[in-house]
Motif scaffolding. Structure first.
Motif, PDB file in Angstrom:
ATOM      1  N   ARG A   1      -6.335  -6.394  -3.971  1.00  0.00           N
ATOM      2  CA  ARG A   1      -7.104  -5.034  -4.224  1.00  0.00           C
ATOM      3  C   ARG A   1      -7.457  -4.128  -3.365  1.00  0.00           C
ATOM      4  O   ARG A   1      -7.642  -3.212  -2.092  1.00  0.00           O
ATOM      5  N   GLN A   2      -8.095  -5.414  -1.721  1.00  0.00           N
ATOM      6  CA  GLN A   2      -9.000  -5.446  -0.964  1.00  0.00           C
ATOM      7  C   GLN A   2      -7.762  -4.986  -0.157  1.00  0.00           C
ATOM      8  O   GLN A   2      -7.616  -4.028   0.429  1.00  0.00           O
TER       9      GLN A   2
ATOM     10  N   ARG B   1     -16.007   2.757  -3.892  1.00  0.00           N
ATOM     11  CA  ARG B   1     -16.664   1.901  -4.889  1.00  0.00           C
ATOM     12  C   ARG B   1     -18.113   2.718  -5.429  1.00  0.00           C
ATOM     13  O   ARG B   1     -17.430   2.833  -6.995  1.00  0.00           O
TER      14      ARG B   1
ATOM     15  N   MET C   1     -12.160   0.985   0.111  1.00  0.00           N
ATOM     16  CA  MET C   1     -12.448   1.502  -1.272  1.00  0.00           C
ATOM     17  C   MET C   1     -13.237   2.773  -1.724  1.00  0.00           C
ATOM     18  O   MET C   1     -14.740   2.082  -0.532  1.00  0.00           O
TER      19      MET C   1
ATOM     20  N   GLN D   1       0.067 -12.600  -0.601  1.00  0.00           N
ATOM     21  CA  GLN D   1      -0.692 -13.282  -1.223  1.00  0.00           C
ATOM     22  C   GLN D   1      -0.788 -14.394  -2.009  1.00  0.00           C
ATOM     23  O   GLN D   1      -0.288 -14.493  -3.477  1.00  0.00           O
TER      24      GLN D   1
ATOM     25  N   ARG E   1      -8.358  -9.414  -7.376  1.00  0.00           N
ATOM     26  CA  ARG E   1      -9.797  -8.946  -6.060  1.00  0.00           C
ATOM     27  C   ARG E   1      -9.139  -8.669  -4.557  1.00  0.00           C
ATOM     28  O   ARG E   1      -9.395  -7.762  -3.760  1.00  0.00           O
ATOM     29  N   ARG E   2      -8.486 -10.100  -4.228  1.00  0.00           N
ATOM     30  CA  ARG E   2      -7.937 -10.012  -3.055  1.00  0.00           C
ATOM     31  C   ARG E   2      -6.771  -9.265  -2.864  1.00  0.00           C
ATOM     32  O   ARG E   2      -6.467  -8.616  -1.616  1.00  0.00           O
TER      33      ARG E   2
ATOM     34  N   GLU F   1      -6.704  -1.300  -0.535  1.00  0.00           N
ATOM     35  CA  GLU F   1      -7.673  -0.809  -0.416  1.00  0.00           C
ATOM     36  C   GLU F   1      -8.422  -1.042   1.299  1.00  0.00           C
ATOM     37  O   GLU F   1      -8.329   0.292   1.730  1.00  0.00           O
ATOM     38  N   GLY F   2      -8.286  -1.628   1.606  1.00  0.00           N
ATOM     39  CA  GLY F   2      -9.507  -2.303   2.266  1.00  0.00           C
ATOM     40  C   GLY F   2     -11.016  -1.646   2.880  1.00  0.00           C
ATOM     41  O   GLY F   2     -11.182  -1.074   1.384  1.00  0.00           O
ATOM     42  N   ASP F   3     -10.853  -1.244   3.480  1.00  0.00           N
ATOM     43  CA  ASP F   3     -12.442  -0.387   3.750  1.00  0.00           C
ATOM     44  C   ASP F   3     -12.197   0.659   2.914  1.00  0.00           C
ATOM     45  O   ASP F   3     -13.840   1.608   2.902  1.00  0.00           O
TER      46      ASP F   3
ATOM     47  N   ARG G   1       1.320  -1.450  -0.290  1.00  0.00           N
ATOM     48  CA  ARG G   1      -0.181  -0.163  -0.080  1.00  0.00           C
ATOM     49  C   ARG G   1       1.040   1.249   0.073  1.00  0.00           C
ATOM     50  O   ARG G   1       1.571   1.714   1.060  1.00  0.00           O
TER      51      ARG G   1
END
Length: 320
Positions: A275-276, A285, A283, A261, A272-273, A279-281, A216
């Motif tokens: 990106r999570q 969207r 994101m 990962q 997808r994993r 960015e975590g919470d 990050r």
């Protein structure tokens, strides 16, 4: 007085635009220079001193590298990357959240969001790695030499037919135990917003069963808020970006190493994993999903001048 190429309007650090025909999958960012902060806090003398420091680091690195025993070269590369950032007025802060996965040895695919040309230097401050980067980077002033030394894997985003060759090169290097960094957004964003991670290049990790290291990366100002000073977006020229960075003060490049990962068998799920993890919470969207659903993408230029615009469905509002 500032050197001529640091003066407003100078073209000495600007690569001429190269018109291209964009395909439907051309990476695009809605960020433009209006997204980027432009504080002019450093005086002329400080800017000149920084420029001389950058020149000194770039000139001395090849000699120091060759004179250093092979086993100690990674440490030399890390120190020089930090020295180059310091010469630009950027400090480095590393946060390690890897836990037990920090003990892994072998090839690693490093992924991060893309903000500007300083990203490659910042990631190199953690450890030596090669990068997947825009093909014309090797022709840029100052940065071109650095790109060649870190063995950049060139990619032409406009040419989809070249993508399998890029993945093949990545796979060979990963299988040989190398570390490769790449920016799966495919283009730069300002740092306050981010785009979707394109899954194509994650295939190299899947094919070689190589874990992915999400990092990050964000730039902070003196108050700990996100700084967009290093952003290199829209029709910004390389000269514009370098001038902005050299004139800034108290910018920190914060690199948070997230847990590794495992590649799995599906590059889309791996993206997808990752990106999570990046960015975590946080994101956004509502913003990034609109860009993901863009009907048409217009991109002009592949050099340091470029313009990219996402055209969305009528009625879809993009708010930030």
């Amino acid at each position: 007085m500032l050197p001529a190429f640091l003066s407003p309007g100078s073209a000495a650090l600007e690569c001429p635009p190269a018109p291209v025909t964009a395909h439907a999958w051309m990476p695009s960012s809605p960020c433009d220079p209006s997204c980027v902060d432009s504080p002019r806090e450093a005086g002329t003398l400080r800017v000149v001193a920084r420029l001389l420091g950058v020149a000194g680091v770039l000139a001395s690195f090849p000699l120091a590298y060759m004179a250093t025993p092979r086993s100690r070269r990674p440490a030399v590369q890390r120190r020089y990357a930090r020295a180059l950032l310091s010469s630009c007025g950027i400090r480095v802060r590393v946060v390690d959240n890897r836990g037990d996965t920090a003990e892994y040895e072998g090839g690693v695919l490093v992924t991060a969001h893309h903000i500007g040309w300083t990203d490659i230097v910042a990631l190199s401050a953690i450890g030596p790695m090669s990068f997947v980067a825009r093909a014309d980077l090797v022709n840029w002033p100052m940065l071109g030499d650095v790109a060649r030394k870190v063995r950049v894997i060139p990619i032409e985003r406009e040419n989809l037919r070249a993508l399998p060759a890029v993945i093949d090169t990545m796979s060979r290097r990963l299988a040989d135990g190398e570390t490769i960094g790449f920016f799966p957004e495919g283009t730069t964003w300002c740092g306050r917003a981010h785009g979707a991670l394109r899954p194509a290049l994650f295939q190299a990790a899947v094919d070689t069963a190589t874990p992915v290291q999400p990092i990050r990366l964000r730039y902070l100002d003196r108050h700990g808020a996100v700084s967009t000073v290093p952003g290199f977006v829209g029709i910004d020229s390389l000269g514009d970006s370098i001038r902005r960075v050299l004139r800034s003060k108290d910018v920190v490049a914060e690199l948070t190493l997230q847990p590794l990962q495992q590649p799995g068998t599906d590059r889309h799920e791996l993206a997808r994993r990752c990106r999570q993890a990046l960015e975590g919470d946080r994101m956004d969207r509502a913003f990034t999903d609109v860009v993901d659903r863009a009907d048409e993408i217009e991109a002009i230029g592949t050099g340091a001048h470029r313009q990219a615009t996402a055209v969305v469905h009528p009625g879809q509002a993009v708010s930030r």
